[in-house]
Design a protein around this motif. Structure first.
Motif, short mmCIF file in Angstrom:
data_model
loop_
_atom_site.label_atom_id
_atom_site.label_comp_id
_atom_site.label_asym_id
_atom_site.label_seq_id
_atom_site.Cartn_x
_atom_site.Cartn_y
_atom_site.Cartn_z
N SER A 120 0.81 -1.22 0.00
CA SER A 120 0.00 0.00 0.00
C SER A 120 0.84 1.27 0.00
N VAL A 121 2.15 1.14 -0.24
CA VAL A 121 3.05 2.29 -0.23
C VAL A 121 4.00 2.22 -1.43
N LYS A 122 4.16 3.34 -2.10
CA LYS A 122 5.14 3.44 -3.18
C LYS A 122 5.94 4.73 -2.97
N VAL A 123 7.24 4.58 -2.76
CA VAL A 123 8.12 5.73 -2.58
C VAL A 123 8.75 6.07 -3.93
N ILE A 124 8.64 7.34 -4.31
CA ILE A 124 9.21 7.81 -5.58
C ILE A 124 10.24 8.86 -5.24
N THR A 125 11.51 8.45 -5.21
CA THR A 125 12.56 9.33 -4.71
C THR A 125 12.82 10.53 -5.61
N ASP A 126 12.67 10.37 -6.93
CA ASP A 126 13.05 11.47 -7.81
C ASP A 126 12.07 12.65 -7.77
N ILE A 127 10.87 12.45 -7.21
CA ILE A 127 9.97 13.59 -6.98
C ILE A 127 9.73 13.79 -5.48
N ASP A 128 10.50 13.08 -4.67
CA ASP A 128 10.47 13.23 -3.21
C ASP A 128 9.06 13.02 -2.65
N ALA A 129 8.41 11.95 -3.13
CA ALA A 129 7.02 11.69 -2.74
C ALA A 129 6.80 10.25 -2.32
N THR A 130 5.89 10.09 -1.37
CA THR A 130 5.41 8.76 -1.00
C THR A 130 3.92 8.71 -1.33
N ILE A 131 3.53 7.68 -2.07
CA ILE A 131 2.13 7.50 -2.46
C ILE A 131 1.55 6.33 -1.69
N TYR A 132 0.41 6.55 -1.05
CA TYR A 132 -0.27 5.53 -0.27
C TYR A 132 -1.58 5.15 -0.95
N ALA A 133 -1.85 3.88 -1.03
CA ALA A 133 -3.13 3.42 -1.59
C ALA A 133 -3.35 1.98 -1.17
N LYS A 134 -4.58 1.68 -0.76
CA LYS A 134 -4.91 0.33 -0.32
C LYS A 134 -5.91 -0.28 -1.29
N PRO A 135 -5.45 -1.14 -2.22
CA PRO A 135 -6.37 -1.75 -3.17
C PRO A 135 -7.28 -2.77 -2.50
N SER A 136 -8.47 -2.94 -3.04
CA SER A 136 -9.42 -3.90 -2.47
C SER A 136 -9.64 -5.05 -3.43
N ALA A 137 -9.83 -6.22 -2.86
CA ALA A 137 -10.10 -7.42 -3.67
C ALA A 137 -11.60 -7.66 -3.85
N VAL A 138 -12.41 -6.77 -3.31
CA VAL A 138 -13.87 -6.92 -3.40
C VAL A 138 -14.48 -5.58 -3.81
N ASN A 139 -15.75 -5.62 -4.25
CA ASN A 139 -16.40 -4.36 -4.64
C ASN A 139 -17.35 -3.83 -3.57
N LYS A 140 -17.44 -4.54 -2.45
CA LYS A 140 -18.20 -4.06 -1.31
C LYS A 140 -17.43 -4.41 -0.04
N SER A 141 -17.32 -3.45 0.87
CA SER A 141 -16.60 -3.72 2.10
C SER A 141 -16.94 -2.66 3.14
N THR A 142 -16.97 -3.08 4.40
CA THR A 142 -17.16 -2.13 5.49
C THR A 142 -15.83 -1.60 6.00
N GLU A 143 -14.74 -2.06 5.40
CA GLU A 143 -13.41 -1.63 5.81
C GLU A 143 -13.04 -0.32 5.13
N SER A 144 -12.55 0.62 5.88
CA SER A 144 -12.14 1.91 5.32
C SER A 144 -10.84 1.77 4.54
N PRO A 145 -10.76 2.37 3.35
CA PRO A 145 -9.52 2.32 2.58
C PRO A 145 -8.48 3.32 3.04
N VAL A 146 -8.82 4.17 4.04
CA VAL A 146 -7.87 5.19 4.48
C VAL A 146 -7.51 5.08 5.96
#
Length: 274
Positions: A120-146
Motif C-alpha cells: 500500500s506504499v510506493k516511494v518515488i525518490t526522484d519527486i520526493d514523494a510517497t504515495i499511499y493506496a490500499k487496493p481492495s479485492a472486493v467491490n463491497k466492504s465495510t473496511e475503510s480504505p484510508v
C-alpha cells in the motif's frame, strides 16, 4: 512544488445500453476523455498522474480498451510523468482482475499499479514523494480504505505525502456502510497533504482538518449519477507545496440536465424525443 493530475471513474468499456445506437459514440467519448486528461498532464508539465479507481467498467475490458490504456500510459512514461493506477470497485483485485492478467507497467518504468493487496506504499525518490493506496479485492466492504494512513504516514521521510482511495465519504443518507467507508475524521487525521478520492462521479471537495481531499469525478459523462459538487466532466490539477491547491479542469464538452417528464400526456414512449 509537486504538480498532480487527478482523474478517476472513467469506466472504459461501459455498455450504455440505455443509449441505444449512441452507445458506441459515448464509449468512444470515454476514451477521448482519458486522452484529453493525458494531454493536459503533458501540457502542464505534471510530475504525477493519479487514477483513483474504475479506469475500466469491469474486469473484462476489450483488447482494444486494454491497448488504448497501454498507449496512454506510454505517452505519460515517455514524458517521465509518474502514473499511479488504483483498482476500484468495477475493476477490483478479485480473482481474474484485469490488473492481474495485464501488466500495464511492462517496459514503462514510470507506471505503477497497486495490484498487490499486501502493498500500500510506493516511494518515488526522484519527486520526493510517497504515495499511499490500499487496493481492495472486493467491490463491497465495510473496511475503510484510508484508516491505515494515520499510522503509516508517520514513517514517511519524503517531502510530499499523497494518498489515493476508492470509497465513499460517510454522509448520512448518501453512502452505505459497506461502500468502502471514509470518515471525515479519517481524512483529517490522515497526515497527507492531498487525498485523491475516487468512486463518486461528481468532482467535489471533502477537505477536512489540514487535509485537502477531493473526488475528481468522471472526466466524461458516465451512466451513473454524477450529482454533487461541480458534477462530471472534470479532471483536477493539484499543486502541492506545504499544502495542496486544487484547480478543476474542464475535460468534457457535454452538459447533463435532468428533466422530469409527465408521461401521462404522451400515448407511448416513442412519442418522447430526446
Amino acid at each position: 512544488m509537486l504538480r498532480i493530475i487527478h482523474t478517476s471513474d472513467i469506466h472504459l468499456g461501459a455498455k450504455f445500453a440505455s443509449l441505444g445506437k449512441k452507445a458506441d459514440t459515448q464509449r468512444q467519448a470515454l476514451k477521448n476523455a482519458l486522452a484529453k486528461v493525458v494531454d493536459h498532464a503533458l501540457a502542464s508539465k505534471a510530475n504525477l498522474m493519479l487514477i483513483t479507481g474504475d479506469l475500466f467498467d469491469s474486469n473484462f475490458p476489450s483488447p482494444q480498451s486494454v491497448s488504448f490504456v497501454r498507449a496512454q500510459c506510454a505517452r505519460l512514461n515517455e514524458a517521465r510523468i509518474w502514473t499511479m493506477i488504483l483498482p476500484g470497485t468495477h475493476d477490483c483485485l478479485a480473482k481474474g482482475s484485469v490488473y492481474m492478467r495485464e501488466d500495464f507497467s511492462h517496459n514503462l518504468s514510470y507506471v505503477y499499479v497497486f495490484n498487490d493487496a499486501a502493498i500500500s506504499v510506493k516511494v518515488i525518490t526522484d519527486i520526493d514523494a510517497t504515495i499511499y493506496a490500499k487496493p481492495s479485492a472486493v467491490n463491497k466492504s465495510t473496511e475503510s480504505p484510508v484508516a491505515f494512513l494515520a499510522s503509516a504516514v508517520k514513517s514517511a521521510s519524503t517531502r510530499y505525502k499523497i494518498a489515493m482511495a476508492h470509497g465513499s465519504v460517510q454522509i448520512e443518507g448518501k453512502s452505505a456502510p459497506d461502500d468502502m467507508p471514509v470518515s471525515l475524521r479519517e481524512v483529517a487525521e490522515s497526515g497527507v497533504q492531498y487525498l485523491a478520492l475516487g468512486h463518486w462521479h461528481g468532482a467535489q471537495d471533502f477537505s477536512f482538518g489540514n487535509t485537502i481531499a477531493w473526488y475528481a469525478g468522471s472526466p466524461e459523462v458516465t451512466y451513473q449519477e454524477g450529482k454533487g459538487g461541480i458534477g462530471q466532466g472534470y479532471a483536477l490539477e493539484v499543486d502541492v507545496m506545504e499544502t495542496a491547491k486544487v484547480k478543476p479542469v474542464k475535460i468534457s464538452e457535454k452538459i447533463v440536465r435532468e428533466v422530469d417528464i409527465d408521461m401521462q400526456i404522451y400515448e407511448n414512449a416513442e412519442n418522447v424525443v430526446f
